[in-house]
Write an enzyme that holds these catalytic residues in place. Structure first.
Site, short mmCIF file in Angstrom:
data_model
loop_
_atom_site.label_atom_id
_atom_site.label_comp_id
_atom_site.label_asym_id
_atom_site.label_seq_id
_atom_site.Cartn_x
_atom_site.Cartn_y
_atom_site.Cartn_z
N ALA A 25 0.87 -1.17 0.00
CA ALA A 25 0.00 0.00 0.00
C ALA A 25 0.91 1.22 0.00
O ALA A 25 2.07 1.15 0.44
CB ALA A 25 -0.87 -0.01 1.25
N GLY A 68 0.68 -4.90 0.87
CA GLY A 68 -0.49 -5.01 -0.01
C GLY A 68 -0.18 -5.72 -1.32
O GLY A 68 -1.06 -6.35 -1.91
N GLU A 97 4.19 -5.11 7.41
CA GLU A 97 3.34 -4.09 8.04
C GLU A 97 3.65 -3.85 9.51
O GLU A 97 3.51 -2.74 10.01
CB GLU A 97 1.85 -4.48 7.90
CG GLU A 97 1.28 -4.28 6.51
CD GLU A 97 1.46 -5.47 5.59
OE1 GLU A 97 2.31 -6.35 5.88
OE2 GLU A 97 0.75 -5.52 4.57
N GLU A 153 -0.35 -9.27 -0.49
CA GLU A 153 -1.77 -9.62 -0.27
C GLU A 153 -2.54 -9.71 -1.59
O GLU A 153 -3.44 -10.53 -1.73
CB GLU A 153 -2.40 -8.60 0.68
CG GLU A 153 -1.82 -8.71 2.09
CD GLU A 153 -2.22 -7.56 2.98
OE1 GLU A 153 -1.85 -6.40 2.68
OE2 GLU A 153 -2.92 -7.79 3.98
N1 COA Z 1 4.60 3.28 -0.64
C1 COA Z 1 4.98 4.43 -1.19
N2 COA Z 1 6.13 4.59 -1.87
C2 COA Z 1 6.91 3.50 -1.99
C3 COA Z 1 6.59 2.26 -1.44
C4 COA Z 1 5.36 2.16 -0.74
N3 COA Z 1 4.92 1.01 -0.22
N4 COA Z 1 7.57 1.38 -1.73
C5 COA Z 1 8.47 2.06 -2.43
N5 COA Z 1 8.09 3.35 -2.59
C6 COA Z 1 8.79 4.41 -3.31
C7 COA Z 1 9.98 4.95 -2.53
O1 COA Z 1 9.56 5.90 -1.57
C8 COA Z 1 10.79 5.55 -3.64
O2 COA Z 1 10.22 6.77 -4.01
P1 COA Z 1 11.18 8.06 -4.31
O3 COA Z 1 12.04 7.61 -5.46
O4 COA Z 1 10.21 9.13 -4.68
O5 COA Z 1 11.96 8.29 -3.06
C9 COA Z 1 10.56 4.59 -4.79
O6 COA Z 1 9.35 3.91 -4.49
C10 COA Z 1 11.66 3.57 -4.94
O7 COA Z 1 11.81 2.88 -3.72
P2 COA Z 1 13.19 2.77 -2.92
O8 COA Z 1 12.87 2.56 -1.48
O9 COA Z 1 14.09 3.91 -3.26
O10 COA Z 1 13.80 1.45 -3.58
P3 COA Z 1 14.85 0.46 -2.91
O11 COA Z 1 15.29 -0.45 -4.00
O12 COA Z 1 15.89 1.19 -2.15
O13 COA Z 1 13.99 -0.39 -1.84
C11 COA Z 1 12.09 -1.63 -1.05
C12 COA Z 1 12.96 -1.24 -2.27
C13 COA Z 1 10.92 -2.45 -1.59
C14 COA Z 1 12.93 -2.48 -0.10
C15 COA Z 1 11.61 -0.36 -0.32
O14 COA Z 1 11.05 0.52 -1.28
C16 COA Z 1 10.56 -0.63 0.73
O15 COA Z 1 10.89 -1.12 1.80
N6 COA Z 1 9.28 -0.27 0.43
C17 COA Z 1 8.22 -0.36 1.39
C18 COA Z 1 7.78 -1.79 1.58
C19 COA Z 1 6.69 -1.88 2.61
O16 COA Z 1 6.89 -1.67 3.79
N7 COA Z 1 5.49 -2.21 2.16
C20 COA Z 1 4.37 -2.41 3.00
C21 COA Z 1 3.45 -1.27 2.96
S1 COA Z 1 1.94 -1.69 3.78
#
Ligand code: COA
Length: 255
Positions: free
Chosen positions: A61, A106, A129, A109
């Protein structure tokens, strides 16, 4: 969101690669509308859901939108996502998640709501989460234990680790793992096979397996017998059995 349809197979591509296909309200709403479209389109016999870009299926999400939620809005936020994902599960046509990269929160999910999961060997799945002070709210606490068992689901949710594709395969979290370049070809091959099956049988398999999962064995068996009887009244049943007896390939018409 990109929707393409070819030879009975609809492919839905989550298209927000700069945010790793994070599911904001707009993307979820578009997904909901497309799900309605493919459900009512009789030409669509099987559905593939995947993510655009090489990196992510969906990274969850949208955490920026999530951060705005309050005690008053949180339940509706969860219910909205649950409704879209449950509509996928109840589409009446097989839905395959082609997990091309991160499937987190999400995104995981969403994959869990699909009927099958094919994963790239580079995919990573997980429910992080709890690290955000919430719990999986788009069906994860319910669908994950049904797939991997209660204790393993609780462990996965509490650990919040990313699960490598091969480990996900061992857990039964995904059906198949292939090299990244083989993902869409192998999912498409499976989808084409499904699209050629007698449509009423395919639909009945989903209805009985999903319907039976949450009921008693007796009720599930009754559901199966009713579905079996109904299929015996279809032209495809007459054709399938006759073709066997006449030693020729069956020609199914979906009637
Ligand atoms: N919601 C909003 N934005 C998200 C996102 C999310 N769930 N997951 C990634 N993004 C965005 C980042 O903020 C970043 O945006 P920016 O370039 O404007 O800063 C872009 O997507 C790229 O992500 P980034 O974190 O830079 O890539 P990475 O390769 O370093 O890391 C992940 C990849 C997947 C490990 C990391 O993005 C992450 O942990 N995301 C969240 C995962 C999460 O907790 N999901 C559960 C949500 S309920």
């Amino acid at each position: 969101m990109i929707l393409s349809k070819d030879a009975g197979v609809a492919t839905i591509t989550l298209n927000r690669p700069d945010k790793l296909n994070a599911l904001n309200r707009q993307l979820l709403d578009e997904l909901g509308q497309i799900v309605d479209d493919v459900k009512t389109d009789d030409d669509v016999r099987c559905v593939i859901i995947t993510g655009s870009g090489a990196k992510a299926f969906a990274a969850g999400a949208d955490i920026a939108e999530l951060h705005q939620q309050t005690h008053e809005t949180g339940t509706d936020f969860a219910l909205h996502g649950q409704r879209v994902f449950t509509a996928i599960e109840r589409l009446g046509k097989p839905v395959i998640a082609a997990v091309n990269g991160f499937a987190l929160g999400g995104g995981c999910e969403l994959a869990l709501a699909c009927h099958l999961r094919f994963a790239s060997s580079k995919a990573k799945l997980g429910l992080p989460e709890i690290t955000l002070g919430i719990l999986p709210g788009y069906g994860g606490t319910q669908r994950l234990p049904r797939l991997v068992g209660t204790a393993k689901a609780i462990e996965i949710i509490l650990r919040a680790d990313m699960i490598e594709a091969q480990t996900a395969l061992q857990l039964g979290l995904v059906n198949v793992v292939v090299e990244p370049e083989q993902l869409l070809p192998s999912v498409s091959e499976f989808a084409a096979m499904v699209a050629a099956r007698p449509v009423h049988s395919v639909n009945a398999v989903l209805q009985t397996v999903l319907g039976g999962a949450d009921t008693s064995l007796d009720e599930g068996l009754a559901l199966e017998a009713r579905a079996f009887g109904k299929l015996c009244g279809t032209n495809d049943f007459s054709e399938g059995t006759l073709a066997f007896l006449e030693k020729r390939p069956a020609v199914f018409t979906g009637s």
